[in-house]
Enzyme design. Structure first.
Site, short mmCIF file in Angstrom:
data_model
loop_
_atom_site.label_atom_id
_atom_site.label_comp_id
_atom_site.label_asym_id
_atom_site.label_seq_id
_atom_site.Cartn_x
_atom_site.Cartn_y
_atom_site.Cartn_z
N ASP A 103 -17.29 -1.11 28.99
CA ASP A 103 -16.74 -2.12 29.91
C ASP A 103 -16.76 -3.47 29.19
O ASP A 103 -17.39 -3.61 28.14
CB ASP A 103 -17.57 -2.20 31.20
N CYS A 152 -12.27 -3.18 40.55
CA CYS A 152 -12.87 -3.74 39.34
C CYS A 152 -14.31 -3.25 39.40
O CYS A 152 -14.96 -3.36 40.45
CB CYS A 152 -12.83 -5.27 39.38
N CYS A 186 -13.78 0.41 33.30
CA CYS A 186 -13.19 -0.91 33.53
C CYS A 186 -11.75 -0.68 33.99
O CYS A 186 -10.96 -0.05 33.26
CB CYS A 186 -13.21 -1.70 32.22
#
Ligand code: DGL
Length: 264
Positions: free
Chosen positions: A11, A189, A75
């Site tokens: 991420d 997210c 992500c």
């Protein structure tokens, strides 16, 4: 790949810990290298070309160095932009993280769904396709709340984050025409579930939040079913950023069985 090959969880920052938390419930002992591209954070404010080049370049180098058995791009911004490209260049199985529009469309009663992601994620064609496929006949309101990323990062460094700050950062979602009808919000997210208690308080009890972490963890466990892990392979975390700052996240990593933090 060998028995010592780890799972690589990637991420831009600490958002991927929301996926790791779910993975730990299914595979508590699996060796995981958590890679945070903190030198590149936030992805949500970058152009598509920048995110694609950065993510494919870094994952190529990480795959070479760590020989992972599977890579999870934990992500949404990186996945919605670069998943196809990364899959083309790396031979390792890659699990992406995409907005949970499908389950949200099944849950909503009012037919109005909110999509809270980074600015880069909410404008992706990938999201248009998910909307067409799974939310036909529903209303999908999108909002890019980049400020929530920084708030999630702060919270995991042990800093105070108030409900007011979170509410202000997400308010653009409800202030749109039709916003009063929202009953389901997709947290698109991986940083945002870190703020779920504050978001719940800000949005009130009539709104349900949906995100993909559990499904992603199940997918990883399914792909690795039956595989053995070497006794000596250990979990650790790496950052592309400054190590002093990364070490402030030690307690957060410790909660997920990671006690070694280093620079990539
Ligand atoms: N955690 C990332 C996501 O899921 C984005 C954070 C950032 O802007 O870098 O989209």
């Amino acid at each position: 790949m060998t028995n010592n090959s780890p799972i690589l969880m990637f991420d831009s920052g600490v958002g991927g810990l929301t996926v790791l938390a779910e993975l730990r419930k299914l595979m508590p002992k699996a060796p995981v290298i958590y890679a945070a591209d903190i030198a590149g954070l936030p992805y949500g404010e970058k152009s598509e070309a920048e995110v694609a080049a950065r993510v494919s370049g870094l994952l190529g180098r990480m795959a070479e160095r760590y020989d992972p058995r599977l890579i999870c791009i934990a992500c949404n911004t990186a996945s919605t932009i670069a998943l196809g490209m990364v899959r083309e260049v790396l031979e390792v199985p890659i699990v992406g993280t995409v907005p949970a529009i499908k389950p949200a469309a099944q849950i909503t009663k009012t037919g109005t769904i909110g999509l809270l992601g980074t600015k880069a994620t909410v404008r992706q064609a990938y999201v248009d396709d998910l909307e067409k496929e799974f939310a036909r006949g529903k209303k999908l309101l999108r909002y890019g709340a980049n400020e929530l990323v920084a708030l999630g990062e702060r919270k995991l460094r042990g800093e105070e984050v108030s409900v007011d700050e979170v509410a202000k950062a997400a308010s653009g979602l409800v202030l749109q025409v039709g916003g009063e009808d929202l009953d389901t919000v997709v947290l698109a997210c991986t940083h945002f579930p870190l703020l779920e208690p504050e978001l719940r308080e800000a949005f009130g009890k009539d709104v349900t939040f949906v995100h993909g972490a559990e499904g992603i963890a199940r997918r990883i466990a399914h792909l690795l079913e039956g595989q053995k892990f070497g006794f000596f392979s250990k979990s650790f975390a790496v950052t592309t950023g400054e190590i002093g700052d990364f070490k402030r996240l030690a307690p957060a990593f410790e909660r997920h069985g990671i006690s070694t933090l280093k620079r990539f």
